[in-house]
Design a protein around this motif. Structure first.
Motif, PDB file in Angstrom:
ATOM      1  N   ASP A 192     -13.578   2.426   3.667  1.00 55.45           N
ATOM      2  CA  ASP A 192     -14.858   2.982   3.251  1.00 55.45           C
ATOM      3  C   ASP A 192     -15.015   3.922   4.287  1.00 55.45           C
ATOM      4  OD1 ASP A 192     -14.844   1.838   0.943  1.00 55.45           O
ATOM      5  OD2 ASP A 192     -16.710   0.496   1.513  1.00 55.45           O
ATOM      6  N   THR A 193     -14.960   3.434   5.724  1.00 54.08           N
ATOM      7  CA  THR A 193     -15.231   4.529   6.732  1.00 54.08           C
ATOM      8  C   THR A 193     -14.251   5.502   6.806  1.00 54.08           C
ATOM      9  OG1 THR A 193     -16.011   2.500   7.944  1.00 54.08           O
ATOM     10  CG2 THR A 193     -15.349   4.494   9.316  1.00 54.08           C
ATOM     11  N   ALA A 194     -13.211   5.217   6.367  1.00 54.02           N
ATOM     12  CA  ALA A 194     -11.841   6.391   6.562  1.00 54.02           C
ATOM     13  C   ALA A 194     -12.306   7.454   5.452  1.00 54.02           C
ATOM     14  CB  ALA A 194     -10.602   5.713   6.333  1.00 54.02           C
ATOM     15  N   SER A 195     -12.528   7.006   4.127  1.00 51.55           N
ATOM     16  CA  SER A 195     -12.881   7.747   3.118  1.00 51.55           C
ATOM     17  C   SER A 195     -14.077   8.531   3.430  1.00 51.55           C
ATOM     18  CB  SER A 195     -13.257   6.729   1.753  1.00 51.55           C
ATOM     19  OG  SER A 195     -11.833   6.025   1.441  1.00 51.55           O
ATOM     20  N   ALA A 196     -15.051   7.779   4.090  1.00 45.85           N
ATOM     21  CA  ALA A 196     -16.176   9.118   4.410  1.00 45.85           C
ATOM     22  C   ALA A 196     -15.749  10.120   5.235  1.00 45.85           C
ATOM     23  CB  ALA A 196     -17.347   8.102   4.904  1.00 45.85           C
ATOM     24  N   PRO A 255      -7.003   8.772   2.560  1.00 47.81           N
ATOM     25  CA  PRO A 255      -7.824   7.938   3.305  1.00 47.81           C
ATOM     26  C   PRO A 255      -7.029   6.540   3.647  1.00 47.81           C
ATOM     27  CG  PRO A 255      -9.202   8.755   1.474  1.00 47.81           C
ATOM     28  CD  PRO A 255      -7.560   9.104   1.179  1.00 47.81           C
ATOM     29  N   ARG A 256      -6.373   5.943   2.871  1.00 48.60           N
ATOM     30  CA  ARG A 256      -5.673   4.769   3.158  1.00 48.60           C
ATOM     31  C   ARG A 256      -4.747   4.836   4.277  1.00 48.60           C
ATOM     32  NH1 ARG A 256      -3.693   3.729  -1.405  1.00 48.60           N
ATOM     33  NH2 ARG A 256      -1.583   4.398  -0.919  1.00 48.60           N
ATOM     34  N   ALA A 257      -3.844   6.059   4.447  1.00 49.95           N
ATOM     35  CA  ALA A 257      -3.134   6.286   5.125  1.00 49.95           C
ATOM     36  C   ALA A 257      -3.916   6.405   6.664  1.00 49.95           C
ATOM     37  CB  ALA A 257      -2.218   7.473   5.081  1.00 49.95           C
ATOM     38  N   TYR A 258      -4.981   7.168   6.434  1.00 54.38           N
ATOM     39  CA  TYR A 258      -5.891   7.458   7.787  1.00 54.38           C
ATOM     40  C   TYR A 258      -6.401   6.098   8.359  1.00 54.38           C
ATOM     41  CZ  TYR A 258      -9.499   9.452  10.679  1.00 54.38           C
ATOM     42  OH  TYR A 258     -10.422   9.697  11.978  1.00 54.38           O
ATOM     43  N   ASP A 280      -3.917  13.137  11.664  1.00 54.54           N
ATOM     44  CA  ASP A 280      -2.888  12.672  12.686  1.00 54.54           C
ATOM     45  C   ASP A 280      -2.128  11.518  11.532  1.00 54.54           C
ATOM     46  OD1 ASP A 280      -1.429  11.773  14.687  1.00 54.54           O
ATOM     47  OD2 ASP A 280      -2.876  10.691  15.566  1.00 54.54           O
ATOM     48  N   VAL A 281      -1.838  11.991  10.627  1.00 47.58           N
ATOM     49  CA  VAL A 281      -0.967  11.293   9.506  1.00 47.58           C
ATOM     50  C   VAL A 281       0.275  12.243   9.188  1.00 47.58           C
ATOM     51  CG1 VAL A 281      -0.838  10.021   7.281  1.00 47.58           C
ATOM     52  CG2 VAL A 281      -2.817   9.995   8.777  1.00 47.58           C
ATOM     53  N   ASP A 282       1.477  11.807   8.748  1.00 45.59           N
ATOM     54  CA  ASP A 282       2.435  12.375   8.461  1.00 45.59           C
ATOM     55  C   ASP A 282       2.318  12.678   6.925  1.00 45.59           C
ATOM     56  OD1 ASP A 282       4.705  13.818   8.041  1.00 45.59           O
ATOM     57  OD2 ASP A 282       5.869  12.378   8.653  1.00 45.59           O
ATOM     58  N   LEU A 283       1.743  13.414   6.283  1.00 37.89           N
ATOM     59  CA  LEU A 283       1.479  13.767   5.026  1.00 37.89           C
ATOM     60  C   LEU A 283       2.636  14.333   4.196  1.00 37.89           C
ATOM     61  CD1 LEU A 283      -2.550  14.966   4.861  1.00 37.89           C
ATOM     62  CD2 LEU A 283      -1.396  12.866   4.909  1.00 37.89           C
ATOM     63  N   THR A 284       3.332  15.029   5.100  1.00 38.93           N
ATOM     64  CA  THR A 284       4.606  15.591   4.227  1.00 38.93           C
ATOM     65  C   THR A 284       5.501  14.403   3.863  1.00 38.93           C
ATOM     66  OG1 THR A 284       4.421  17.519   5.781  1.00 38.93           O
ATOM     67  CG2 THR A 284       6.542  17.212   4.552  1.00 38.93           C
TER      68      THR A 284
END
Length: 204
Positions: free
Chosen positions: A33-37, A21-24, A63-67
């Protein structure tokens, strides 16, 4: 199983509830909070499927580079107390096959970091079988690779849906009730259960 059985699930919980959520939020320029939801809603739709466990899929979805993010955080992965002793002792009598839903890249990363390859006789990824452990077909395909499964096999896992599917496929199971040392144990579990693999040592 690996996550929550051999390893402390606290890393995975923190990744999905906080890191992702933080990365998003940072990528979208929105509040946490919006990202987490949003993340929670999207994950709920695919929970229990291979898509939920696929980092490339999740990277596209959010749309986040989670790798890259996972690689940075891999040093935080920790084995459960007694995990190596369990694998060592189990190996004197049984074939040790790690079956996991973990993304292949994450799996390789964790195996390198934890150094548990020497204590395993085989590693089987749900992604290579094309089905998650929550699905009946996973166990059909597993039996083709491991002829002693399900008749002479035992699945040790913290995933209650995977435990149910394995049991329906005729596989004996042991549920890990406290996969995350930072959270309460599973409240209601059917069948044989222990808090951790360390509790199985007297039976090996």
């Amino acid at each position: 199983d690996m996550d929550g059985t051999l390893t402390d699930l606290a890393f995975d919980r923190a990744f999905f509830q906080h890191t992702l959520p933080r990365a998003y939020a940072e990528a979208r320029g929105i509040d946490h909070d919006t990202a987490s939801a949003h993340v929670a809603r999207e994950l709920a739709v695919i929970h229990g499927t291979l898509e939920w466990y696929s980092l490339p899929n999740l990277s596209r979805l959010f749309d986040v580079d989670l790798t890259a993010l996972t690689a940075e955080l891999a040093h935080n992965v920790r084995l459960q107390a007694g995990a190596l002793e369990f694998l060592d002792k189990a190996g004197r009598r049984y074939r040790r096959v790690l079956v996991t839903n973990a993304d292949p890249g994450v799996l390789a990363l964790k195996l390198r970091h934890l150094g548990i390859g020497a204590w395993l006789d085989a590693v089987i990824s749900a992604h290579h079988l094309g089905a998650a452990k929550e699905e009946a077909v996973f166990y059909e395909r597993l039996a083709a690779l491991e002829p002693d499964c399900p008749q002479a096999g035992v699945l040790i896992d913290d995933n209650l849906r995977a435990i149910t599917a394995a049991r329906r496929a005729g596989l004996a199971t042991v549920t890990i009730t406290r996969p995350d040392l930072g959270s309460d144990p599973h409240a209601e579990v059917e069948g044989p259960a222990v808090e951790s693999v360390a509790d199985l040592l007297p039976y090996l």
